[in-house]
Design a protein around this motif. Structure first.
Motif, mmCIF file in Angstrom:
data_model
loop_
_atom_site.group_PDB
_atom_site.id
_atom_site.type_symbol
_atom_site.label_atom_id
_atom_site.label_comp_id
_atom_site.label_asym_id
_atom_site.label_seq_id
_atom_site.Cartn_x
_atom_site.Cartn_y
_atom_site.Cartn_z
ATOM 1 N N ASP A 108 4.038 10.369 -9.321
ATOM 2 C CA ASP A 108 3.564 10.790 -10.684
ATOM 3 C C ASP A 108 2.705 11.817 -10.619
ATOM 4 O O ASP A 108 2.845 12.682 -11.893
ATOM 5 N N TRP A 109 2.280 12.347 -9.692
ATOM 6 C CA TRP A 109 1.375 13.412 -9.602
ATOM 7 C C TRP A 109 2.115 14.676 -9.676
ATOM 8 O O TRP A 109 1.821 15.682 -10.406
ATOM 9 N N LEU A 110 3.317 14.552 -8.592
ATOM 10 C CA LEU A 110 4.328 15.576 -8.640
ATOM 11 C C LEU A 110 5.168 15.894 -9.862
ATOM 12 O O LEU A 110 5.489 17.041 -10.197
ATOM 13 N N LEU A 119 0.941 -1.183 0.005
ATOM 14 C CA LEU A 119 -0.084 -0.027 0.064
ATOM 15 C C LEU A 119 1.036 1.255 0.051
ATOM 16 O O LEU A 119 0.651 2.037 -0.799
ATOM 17 N N PHE A 120 1.637 1.181 0.952
ATOM 18 C CA PHE A 120 2.638 2.463 1.119
ATOM 19 C C PHE A 120 3.453 2.932 0.005
ATOM 20 O O PHE A 120 3.649 4.016 -0.651
ATOM 21 N N TYR A 121 4.003 1.756 -0.637
ATOM 22 C CA TYR A 121 4.916 2.196 -1.806
ATOM 23 C C TYR A 121 4.086 2.443 -2.885
ATOM 24 O O TYR A 121 4.301 3.185 -3.821
ATOM 25 N N ASP A 122 2.920 1.805 -3.268
ATOM 26 C CA ASP A 122 1.997 2.049 -4.261
ATOM 27 C C ASP A 122 1.527 3.528 -4.099
ATOM 28 O O ASP A 122 1.595 4.496 -5.269
ATOM 29 N N LEU A 123 1.197 3.716 -3.126
ATOM 30 C CA LEU A 123 0.817 5.242 -2.855
ATOM 31 C C LEU A 123 2.072 6.443 -3.004
ATOM 32 O O LEU A 123 1.774 7.443 -3.746
ATOM 33 N N TRP A 124 3.094 6.046 -2.728
ATOM 34 C CA TRP A 124 4.172 6.782 -2.926
ATOM 35 C C TRP A 124 4.650 6.970 -4.543
ATOM 36 O O TRP A 124 4.709 8.050 -4.953
ATOM 37 N N ARG A 125 4.534 5.985 -5.306
ATOM 38 C CA ARG A 125 4.605 5.798 -6.642
ATOM 39 C C ARG A 125 3.233 7.101 -7.269
ATOM 40 O O ARG A 125 3.752 7.742 -7.956
ATOM 41 N N GLN A 126 2.409 6.868 -6.930
ATOM 42 C CA GLN A 126 1.193 7.624 -7.202
ATOM 43 C C GLN A 126 1.239 9.146 -7.039
ATOM 44 O O GLN A 126 0.987 10.042 -7.900
ATOM 45 N N PHE A 127 1.937 9.402 -5.581
ATOM 46 C CA PHE A 127 2.388 10.638 -5.517
ATOM 47 C C PHE A 127 3.399 11.250 -6.418
ATOM 48 O O PHE A 127 3.330 12.614 -6.809
#
Length: 320
Positions: free
Chosen positions: A284-286, A274-282
């Protein structure tokens, strides 16, 4: 191969790959988490029942001490629960510049609460002051799985061509679900209603938080899929329940209404934790990078009926 004939639209589907080891591992961990959450809160019951509510216990209580069954401020409760959800049909839209811009009307969702991974939840409750008002951090693992045999209406364009007026869901999607979690994390305010017995207390609550689904989306004519945890947007919930209190354990039954507007970036990658996936999503957004598969939007509105049990901390008793 795609065949267009009038209002019908079919696809010859490639053979579905066998489940990956990572999928099996996620399913096993989610089931173990649900079992552990229920087992931890159930463990004290056997020990408690031998002394709970006996006349000797009442006689031993010091004069002026609050009843073990009355709501008291300053206590925590750690709880687990399971239940049954119902999610209304909703429109699903996918937009990818120059490729897709279509909407599937009234997609029907299945919850399958007792099929692995099962429906479960966990929460921490803190009652304040006189015990009438409290706060709750609540995590719910539900599921939304599209009915692949449903014939739905389509509008817009798919692969830069007009979408069919009607098509079976499986002819357009290989995957359209959040079966490893239509996950919701909310912070809630609670209010106890007047009690009609010393052990039974009704309550209501209202809260908001974030949706953390395990997004699983794949077009039927594509080998790429989105299969990862994501933050898909805000979620709100309202609830009404009833709590049955014993000396240290509470049993509760509850109705919850949830509203979750989803915005899923279709990353076309397999995730992990979960935390790794959310970091990658963030990240990408950044970077301003657009998701390669476009974006999916829908609104998930659900009724949920749950039951569970929790262990309470003993509230402080003032010295005589």
């Amino acid at each position: 191969m795609r065949i267009l004939t009038g209002a019908t639209w079919t696809l010859e589907q490639p053979r579905r790959p066998a489940p990956q080891m990572g999928t099996r591992r996620i399913e096993a961990l989610s089931s173990l988490f649900a079992i552990a959450a229920l087992a931890v809160v159930a463990a004290p019951i056997v020990m408690e029942q031998s002394t709970d509510g006996t006349s000797s216990d009442r006689a031993a209580a010091p004069a002026g001490a609050p009843s073990a069954y009355a709501p008291a401020g300053g206590e925590f409760m750690f709880a687990g629960y399971s239940g049954v959800p119902y999610t209304y049909p909703s429109d699903v839209s996918i937009k990818k510049t120059g490729v897709h811009d279509f909407t599937v009307k009234e997609v029907e969702w299945e919850g399958k609460p007792f099929v692995n991974p099962i429906y479960y939840g966990a929460r921490i409750v803190r009652w304040l002051g006189t015990g009438r008002i409290g706060t709750m951090l609540d995590f719910t693992h539900s599921k939304t799985i599209s009915r692949f045999d449903q014939e739905a209406a389509f509008t817009g364009t798919i692969d830069s061509a007009p979408a069919p007026e009607k098509a079976v869901i499986r002819s357009v999607f290989r995957k359209l679900e959040a079966s490893h979690g239509h996950n919701m994390l909310t912070l809630n305010g609670l209010f106890r209603l007047p009690s009609f017995t010393p052990r039974i207390y009704p309550y209501v609550g209202l809260g908001a938080g974030v949706s953390l689904p395990h997004s699983e989306v794949q077009m039927a004519n594509s080998e790429k899929r989105t299969y990862e945890y994501q933050m898909a947007g805000a979620v709100g919930q309202a609830l009404v329940g009833i709590e049955l209190r014993t000396a240290r354990v509470s049993y509760f039954f509850e109705y919850k209404f949830t509203l979750a507007p989803y915005l899923m970036p279709l990353s076309e990658r397999d995730g992990s934790l979960l935390f790794y996936d959310l970091w990658r999503q963030f990240s990408d957004w950044l970077s301003g990078e657009e998701p390669p598969g476009g974006r999916l939007t829908t609104n998930l509105v659900s009724h949920q009926v749950v039951g569970g049990l929790g262990i309470r901390s003993a509230p402080a008793v003032a010295a005589p």
